[in-house]
Design a protein around this motif. Structure first.
Motif, PDB file in Angstrom:
ATOM      1  N   ASP A 443       0.830  -1.208   0.000  1.00  0.00           N
ATOM      2  CA  ASP A 443       0.000   0.000   0.000  1.00  0.00           C
ATOM      3  C   ASP A 443       0.864   1.256   0.000  1.00  0.00           C
ATOM      4  O   ASP A 443       0.521   2.251  -0.661  1.00  0.00           O
ATOM      5  CB  ASP A 443      -0.920   0.009   1.223  1.00  0.00           C
ATOM      6  CG  ASP A 443      -1.983  -1.079   1.154  1.00  0.00           C
ATOM      7  OD1 ASP A 443      -2.261  -1.548   0.040  1.00  0.00           O
ATOM      8  OD2 ASP A 443      -2.537  -1.445   2.210  1.00  0.00           O
ATOM      9  N   ARG A 444       1.983   1.202   0.726  1.00  0.00           N
ATOM     10  CA  ARG A 444       2.876   2.371   0.796  1.00  0.00           C
ATOM     11  C   ARG A 444       3.448   2.685  -0.570  1.00  0.00           C
ATOM     12  O   ARG A 444       3.519   3.854  -0.988  1.00  0.00           O
ATOM     13  CB  ARG A 444       3.999   2.097   1.797  1.00  0.00           C
ATOM     14  CG  ARG A 444       4.833   3.319   2.160  1.00  0.00           C
ATOM     15  CD  ARG A 444       5.598   3.069   3.453  1.00  0.00           C
ATOM     16  NE  ARG A 444       6.644   2.076   3.286  1.00  0.00           N
ATOM     17  CZ  ARG A 444       7.897   2.379   2.958  1.00  0.00           C
ATOM     18  NH1 ARG A 444       8.236   3.633   2.717  1.00  0.00           N
ATOM     19  NH2 ARG A 444       8.802   1.436   2.859  1.00  0.00           N
ATOM     20  N   PHE A 445       3.857   1.647  -1.303  1.00  0.00           N
ATOM     21  CA  PHE A 445       4.421   1.887  -2.628  1.00  0.00           C
ATOM     22  C   PHE A 445       3.352   2.313  -3.626  1.00  0.00           C
ATOM     23  O   PHE A 445       3.578   3.210  -4.446  1.00  0.00           O
ATOM     24  CB  PHE A 445       5.142   0.640  -3.144  1.00  0.00           C
ATOM     25  CG  PHE A 445       5.730   0.825  -4.506  1.00  0.00           C
ATOM     26  CD1 PHE A 445       6.867   1.596  -4.684  1.00  0.00           C
ATOM     27  CD2 PHE A 445       5.141   0.253  -5.626  1.00  0.00           C
ATOM     28  CE1 PHE A 445       7.418   1.799  -5.943  1.00  0.00           C
ATOM     29  CE2 PHE A 445       5.679   0.436  -6.888  1.00  0.00           C
ATOM     30  CZ  PHE A 445       6.816   1.208  -7.042  1.00  0.00           C
ATOM     31  N   LEU A 446       2.185   1.696  -3.563  1.00  0.00           N
ATOM     32  CA  LEU A 446       1.116   2.051  -4.496  1.00  0.00           C
ATOM     33  C   LEU A 446       0.614   3.473  -4.240  1.00  0.00           C
ATOM     34  O   LEU A 446       0.247   4.185  -5.180  1.00  0.00           O
ATOM     35  CB  LEU A 446      -0.037   1.049  -4.381  1.00  0.00           C
ATOM     36  CG  LEU A 446       0.280  -0.376  -4.865  1.00  0.00           C
ATOM     37  CD1 LEU A 446      -0.921  -1.288  -4.654  1.00  0.00           C
ATOM     38  CD2 LEU A 446       0.697  -0.384  -6.333  1.00  0.00           C
ATOM     39  N   ASP A 447       0.609   3.891  -2.969  1.00  0.00           N
ATOM     40  CA  ASP A 447       0.251   5.275  -2.656  1.00  0.00           C
ATOM     41  C   ASP A 447       1.270   6.233  -3.244  1.00  0.00           C
ATOM     42  O   ASP A 447       0.913   7.309  -3.754  1.00  0.00           O
ATOM     43  CB  ASP A 447       0.169   5.468  -1.134  1.00  0.00           C
ATOM     44  CG  ASP A 447      -1.044   4.785  -0.525  1.00  0.00           C
ATOM     45  OD1 ASP A 447      -1.992   4.482  -1.277  1.00  0.00           O
ATOM     46  OD2 ASP A 447      -1.042   4.556   0.690  1.00  0.00           O
ATOM     47  N   TYR A 448       2.545   5.836  -3.156  1.00  0.00           N
ATOM     48  CA  TYR A 448       3.582   6.668  -3.751  1.00  0.00           C
ATOM     49  C   TYR A 448       3.403   6.746  -5.262  1.00  0.00           C
ATOM     50  O   TYR A 448       3.576   7.813  -5.865  1.00  0.00           O
ATOM     51  CB  TYR A 448       4.972   6.102  -3.416  1.00  0.00           C
ATOM     52  CG  TYR A 448       6.041   6.561  -4.363  1.00  0.00           C
ATOM     53  CD1 TYR A 448       6.494   7.882  -4.352  1.00  0.00           C
ATOM     54  CD2 TYR A 448       6.574   5.687  -5.318  1.00  0.00           C
ATOM     55  CE1 TYR A 448       7.454   8.309  -5.261  1.00  0.00           C
ATOM     56  CE2 TYR A 448       7.527   6.114  -6.226  1.00  0.00           C
ATOM     57  CZ  TYR A 448       7.965   7.422  -6.190  1.00  0.00           C
ATOM     58  OH  TYR A 448       8.903   7.852  -7.089  1.00  0.00           O
ATOM     59  N   GLN A 449       3.039   5.627  -5.889  1.00  0.00           N
ATOM     60  CA  GLN A 449       2.835   5.596  -7.332  1.00  0.00           C
ATOM     61  C   GLN A 449       1.771   6.596  -7.773  1.00  0.00           C
ATOM     62  O   GLN A 449       1.882   7.202  -8.835  1.00  0.00           O
ATOM     63  CB  GLN A 449       2.415   4.187  -7.769  1.00  0.00           C
ATOM     64  CG  GLN A 449       3.559   3.197  -7.918  1.00  0.00           C
ATOM     65  CD  GLN A 449       4.346   3.430  -9.195  1.00  0.00           C
ATOM     66  OE1 GLN A 449       3.777   3.556 -10.266  1.00  0.00           O
ATOM     67  NE2 GLN A 449       5.663   3.501  -9.073  1.00  0.00           N
ATOM     68  N   LYS A 450       0.758   6.767  -6.935  1.00  0.00           N
ATOM     69  CA  LYS A 450      -0.342   7.671  -7.279  1.00  0.00           C
ATOM     70  C   LYS A 450       0.060   9.138  -7.165  1.00  0.00           C
ATOM     71  O   LYS A 450      -0.516  10.001  -7.833  1.00  0.00           O
ATOM     72  CB  LYS A 450      -1.539   7.398  -6.381  1.00  0.00           C
ATOM     73  CG  LYS A 450      -2.139   6.010  -6.554  1.00  0.00           C
ATOM     74  CD  LYS A 450      -3.241   5.769  -5.543  1.00  0.00           C
ATOM     75  CE  LYS A 450      -3.801   4.351  -5.650  1.00  0.00           C
ATOM     76  NZ  LYS A 450      -4.839   4.082  -4.617  1.00  0.00           N
ATOM     77  N   THR A 451       1.043   9.418  -6.311  1.00  0.00           N
ATOM     78  CA  THR A 451       1.396  10.811  -6.044  1.00  0.00           C
ATOM     79  C   THR A 451       2.821  11.167  -6.423  1.00  0.00           C
ATOM     80  O   THR A 451       3.256  12.284  -6.171  1.00  0.00           O
ATOM     81  CB  THR A 451       1.205  11.113  -4.549  1.00  0.00           C
ATOM     82  OG1 THR A 451       2.044  10.233  -3.776  1.00  0.00           O
ATOM     83  CG2 THR A 451      -0.241  10.905  -4.137  1.00  0.00           C
ATOM     84  N   LYS A 452       3.562  10.216  -7.018  1.00  0.00           N
ATOM     85  CA  LYS A 452       4.983  10.462  -7.267  1.00  0.00           C
ATOM     86  C   LYS A 452       5.173  11.588  -8.276  1.00  0.00           C
ATOM     87  O   LYS A 452       4.379  11.757  -9.208  1.00  0.00           O
ATOM     88  CB  LYS A 452       5.676   9.197  -7.774  1.00  0.00           C
ATOM     89  CG  LYS A 452       5.284   8.777  -9.179  1.00  0.00           C
ATOM     90  CD  LYS A 452       6.099   7.566  -9.615  1.00  0.00           C
ATOM     91  CE  LYS A 452       5.738   7.148 -11.039  1.00  0.00           C
ATOM     92  NZ  LYS A 452       6.528   5.982 -11.488  1.00  0.00           N
ATOM     93  N   PRO A 453       6.232  12.362  -8.105  1.00  0.00           N
ATOM     94  CA  PRO A 453       6.540  13.419  -9.073  1.00  0.00           C
ATOM     95  C   PRO A 453       7.049  12.809 -10.368  1.00  0.00           C
ATOM     96  O   PRO A 453       7.417  11.639 -10.429  1.00  0.00           O
ATOM     97  CB  PRO A 453       7.655  14.218  -8.365  1.00  0.00           C
ATOM     98  CG  PRO A 453       8.291  13.222  -7.447  1.00  0.00           C
ATOM     99  CD  PRO A 453       7.175  12.340  -6.984  1.00  0.00           C
TER     100      PRO A 453
END
Length: 462
Positions: A443-453
């Motif tokens: 979930d932490r990585f997928l959340d980052y995927q959604k908001t990554k620059p």
């Protein structure tokens, strides 16, 4: 010796009947649902984080660590070896065409298991005295669950499994070479052991450098050769898939020299070989991938998913399809199953060229695979005893290479299956007890995927 061999076979056949089949199916389905079919729902992300980064500029790995791609090829080398070329025909020789179907099932549910193992392996890894990342089941058992005895059982079992697996890999190579050129089995074993020694005595850095160059080349060549055979026999493809699906659920009657196989025997050989070739549930992939320099555990976990696809869905499928398409599975006795792939190649490319090609490829596969699994065994020895124990263990494993070159094929396979139980059972239960950590990291990585620059990647917490 014959009585001992028969006893090993009976115990192995029982355990790898319903007990292990049900355990692995349950665990695989459990993680597949817990991760909400991650390998399939996020297939695009998996490809972006693996194939999509192959040609991008990557930083050089730090001292004592490997790049994500090196860790991936190191892990792949332990599975995409001689057993993928010879082991799949062996499974079909004992279990019939339906065994290939059960290999696919293990691969599909095994993707989630491999992913979970790698995520946990990186989450609970640590640096050793050589400034190398070390991780794997024994670390997430002890640090994540405080399981001392299960971790000892796992490490002990894996040490024996590496010994048996080294025998199997050497046996596969020896069978091809001695049957093709009539060379001495003992001399073949000694020569193979010397090549492996050159690789393993260079440490994990040399292993990573060898596998990142060798594995892509071997895979591409093998895919090209088997793909050409399938193309030449394309008219029989519909019938071949019919046999695979039909005999996955029904008894395979004796045909030609094939002795026949019951449903349980078909499932047993398919799942056992699928497990062995993909490492699903064994935890080996976590040991290799824990050496990778990554910022999110899930990033390397995606490489594990890709490895299962390449290893089982691609390589094993090609090996199985060519021997079924050619009809060799009906013309070879089960104890001579290792010769199926050679006979198939000989029909298309000629006998001598096939002997040379397969001997060369299986030899290189065997060197890479044995070198990597010896590294696994070394790390377990260091965990159980003392830092220098891994160095001592190398010599025992190199001895196994020589021993396996002159050993009996079916006994080697049954011994591997039996020892695998000591590895799989504690690891599978540890995975299920730690599933919340896998979900959190995912979930932490997928959340980052959604908001990554668009450019750059922020440092993740460790």
């Amino acid at each position: 010796m014959q009585t001992f061999t028969k006893t090993i076979e009976k115990i192995s056949d029982f355990i790898w009947g319903y007990p292990m089949i049900l355990l692995l199916l349950f665990c695989g389905i459990f993680f597949t649902f817990q991760l909400k079919f991650l390998p399939f729902r996020y297939a695009k992300v998996v490809l972006q984080e693996t194939v999509g980064k192959l040609f991008s500029k990557q930083e050089k790995s730090k001292s004592g660590t490997l790049s994500p791609f090196q860790a991936f090829t190191t892990s792949l080398a332990s599975t995409a070896g001689a057993t993928n070329v010879v082991g799949v025909p062996v499974a079909i020789g004992f279990g019939g065409p339906g065994a290939l179907f059960w290999m696919w099932i293990v691969a599909l549910i095994g993707m989630s298991l491999i992913y979970a193992e790698i995520v946990l392996g990186i989450k609970f890894r640590e640096k050793n005295e050589k400034d190398e990342w070390v991780g794997g089941p024994v670390y997430y058992m002890q640090k994540g669950l405080h399981w001392k005895i299960p971790s000892i059982i796992y490490a002990t079992g894996l040490m024996f499994e590496v010994f048996a697996s080294s025998m199997v890999q050497a046996n596969c190579f020896s069978k091809i070479v001695t049957s093709s050129f009539g060379w001495s089995k003992l001399m073949v074993g000694i020569g193979l052991a010397i090549l492996v020694a050159i690789m393993v005595f260079g440490g994990v850095q040399r292993i990573g450098k060898v596998t990142e160059k060798l594995l892509p080349f071997l895979v591409l060549v093998y895919v090209g050769l088997t793909g050409y055979i399938i193309f030449t026999l394309r008219d029989q493809i519909p019938e071949t898939f019919g046999l695979i699906f039909q005999h996955a659920f029904t008894k395979t009657a004796p045909i030609g020299l094939f002795a026949g196989a019951g449903i349980v025997q078909t499932i047993r050989w398919g799942m056992a070989r699928g497990l062995y070739t993909s490492d699903a549930g064994m935890g080996n992939s976590a040991i290799a991938n824990a050496t990778a320099e990554v910022e999110y555990p899930s990033q390397q976990g995606f490489w594990g998913i890709f490895a299962v696809f390449i290893d089982t869905i691609v390589i094993c499928s090609l090996s199985g399809l060519v021997v079924i398409l050619s009809g060799e599975w009906q013309r070879a006795k089960s104890e001579e199953a290792q010769a199926m792939i050679l006979q198939t190649f000989s029909k298309v490319f000629g006998e001598f060229p096939s002997q040379v090609i397969l001997s060369f490829m299986i030899g290189l596969f065997a060197v890479a695979t044995i070198g990597v699994i010896i590294y696994y065994g070394e790390k377990q020895a260091e965990f159980l005893f003392f830092p220098k124990a891994g160095y001592i263990a190398r010599f025992f494993y190199l001895g196994a290479v020589v021993l396996g070159s002159i050993g009996a094929l079916e006994f080697c396979w049954k011994l591997v299956d039996l020892v695998l139980v000591l590895v799989v059972v504690p690891n599978v239960f540890a995975l299920m007890f730690l599933y919340k950590h896998v979900k959190e990291e995912t979930d932490r990585f997928l959340d980052y995927q959604k908001t990554k620059p668009k450019k750059g990647t922020p440092k993740a917490q460790t």
